[in-house]
Design a protein around this motif. Structure first.
Motif, mmCIF file in Angstrom:
data_model
loop_
_atom_site.group_PDB
_atom_site.id
_atom_site.type_symbol
_atom_site.label_atom_id
_atom_site.label_comp_id
_atom_site.label_asym_id
_atom_site.label_seq_id
_atom_site.Cartn_x
_atom_site.Cartn_y
_atom_site.Cartn_z
ATOM 1 N N VAL A 38 0.706 -1.254 -0.008
ATOM 2 C CA VAL A 38 -0.074 0.014 0.035
ATOM 3 C C VAL A 38 0.811 1.220 0.144
ATOM 4 O O VAL A 38 0.524 2.164 -0.747
ATOM 5 C CB VAL A 38 -0.999 0.015 1.091
ATOM 6 N N GLU A 39 2.053 1.088 0.648
ATOM 7 C CA GLU A 39 2.843 2.493 1.049
ATOM 8 C C GLU A 39 3.596 2.600 -0.472
ATOM 9 O O GLU A 39 4.219 3.827 -0.456
ATOM 10 C CB GLU A 39 3.563 2.339 2.271
ATOM 11 N N HIS A 40 4.047 1.572 -1.063
ATOM 12 C CA HIS A 40 5.075 1.590 -1.999
ATOM 13 C C HIS A 40 4.713 1.680 -3.588
ATOM 14 O O HIS A 40 5.444 1.756 -4.638
ATOM 15 C CB HIS A 40 6.182 0.397 -1.995
ATOM 16 N N ILE A 41 3.281 1.261 -3.713
ATOM 17 C CA ILE A 41 2.649 1.077 -5.019
ATOM 18 C C ILE A 41 2.482 2.451 -5.547
ATOM 19 O O ILE A 41 1.922 3.335 -5.100
ATOM 20 C CB ILE A 41 1.358 0.379 -5.307
ATOM 21 N N LYS A 42 3.180 2.646 -6.918
ATOM 22 C CA LYS A 42 2.985 4.070 -7.447
ATOM 23 C C LYS A 42 1.866 3.917 -8.626
ATOM 24 O O LYS A 42 1.549 3.030 -9.253
ATOM 25 C CB LYS A 42 4.316 4.275 -8.353
ATOM 26 N N VAL A 43 1.046 4.970 -8.214
ATOM 27 C CA VAL A 43 0.013 5.303 -9.442
ATOM 28 C C VAL A 43 0.276 6.480 -10.190
ATOM 29 O O VAL A 43 0.209 7.727 -9.311
ATOM 30 C CB VAL A 43 -1.423 4.973 -8.754
ATOM 31 N N GLU A 44 0.452 6.681 -11.386
ATOM 32 C CA GLU A 44 0.645 8.053 -12.303
ATOM 33 C C GLU A 44 1.869 8.514 -11.775
ATOM 34 O O GLU A 44 1.833 9.719 -11.432
ATOM 35 C CB GLU A 44 -0.561 8.795 -12.195
ATOM 36 N N GLY A 45 3.060 7.793 -11.299
ATOM 37 C CA GLY A 45 4.190 8.339 -10.855
ATOM 38 C C GLY A 45 4.229 8.886 -9.512
ATOM 39 O O GLY A 45 5.196 9.334 -8.880
ATOM 40 N N ILE A 46 3.181 8.775 -8.624
ATOM 41 C CA ILE A 46 3.112 9.191 -7.372
ATOM 42 C C ILE A 46 3.030 7.880 -6.294
ATOM 43 O O ILE A 46 2.092 7.111 -6.472
ATOM 44 C CB ILE A 46 1.893 10.259 -6.965
ATOM 45 N N VAL A 47 3.935 7.748 -5.350
ATOM 46 C CA VAL A 47 3.811 6.654 -4.376
ATOM 47 C C VAL A 47 2.778 6.779 -3.340
ATOM 48 O O VAL A 47 2.375 8.026 -2.874
ATOM 49 C CB VAL A 47 5.268 6.431 -3.612
ATOM 50 N N GLY A 48 1.935 5.895 -3.286
ATOM 51 C CA GLY A 48 0.837 5.660 -2.266
ATOM 52 C C GLY A 48 -0.386 6.245 -2.619
ATOM 53 O O GLY A 48 -1.218 6.848 -1.806
ATOM 54 N N ASN A 49 -0.543 6.646 -3.932
ATOM 55 C CA ASN A 49 -1.614 7.333 -4.641
ATOM 56 C C ASN A 49 -2.774 6.221 -5.299
ATOM 57 O O ASN A 49 -3.090 6.344 -6.238
ATOM 58 C CB ASN A 49 -1.048 8.255 -5.832
#
Length: 122
Positions: A38-49
């Motif tokens: 949850v803390e480290h997955i990036k969505v659209e280049g932002i971590v935790g998004n």
């Protein structure tokens, strides 16, 4: 005139990671793994998004990642290997694909290697 098109909604991808073997031995923290993802997955280049795009749940001895956005099994493998390395258990546990979008954490088979080494020593 341009034709009128509608956006097709992408089907959700579901990734399942079976962590039963290390959890049964007590060397792997499943809740810590879920928290790490949850803390480290990036969505659209932002971590935790994560938002509503990605959900991570723990079901018994399995971790389920459901994604409505761009997400690959290779990225899940990369994050899992980083988690194992961080907890210094990467030398004993490996991340193996069992089927498409289904993975498993397995111990390296060292029992066979030990028997061969003992035979060589004699």
């Amino acid at each position: 005139m341009a034709p009128i098109t509608t956006k097709k909604s992408k089907a959700a991808k579901k990734f399942v990671v079976d962590v039963s073997a290390p959890v049964d031995n007590g060397v792997f923290d499943q809740e810590g793994y879920v928290k790490y993802l949850v803390e480290h997955i990036k969505v659209e280049g932002i971590v935790g998004n994560l938002g509503d795009e990605i959900s991570i749940t723990s079901e018994g001895a399995k971790v389920v990642v459901v994604s409505n956005t761009k997400f690959s099994g290779k990225y899940l493998k990369y994050l899992t290997k980083r988690y194992l390395k961080k907890n210094q258990i990467r030398d004993w546990i490996r991340f193996v694909a069992t089927k498409q979008n289904q993975y498993q954490l397995q111990f390296y088979s060292v029992a066979e290697d030990d028997e061969e080494e003992e035979a060589d020593e004699e």
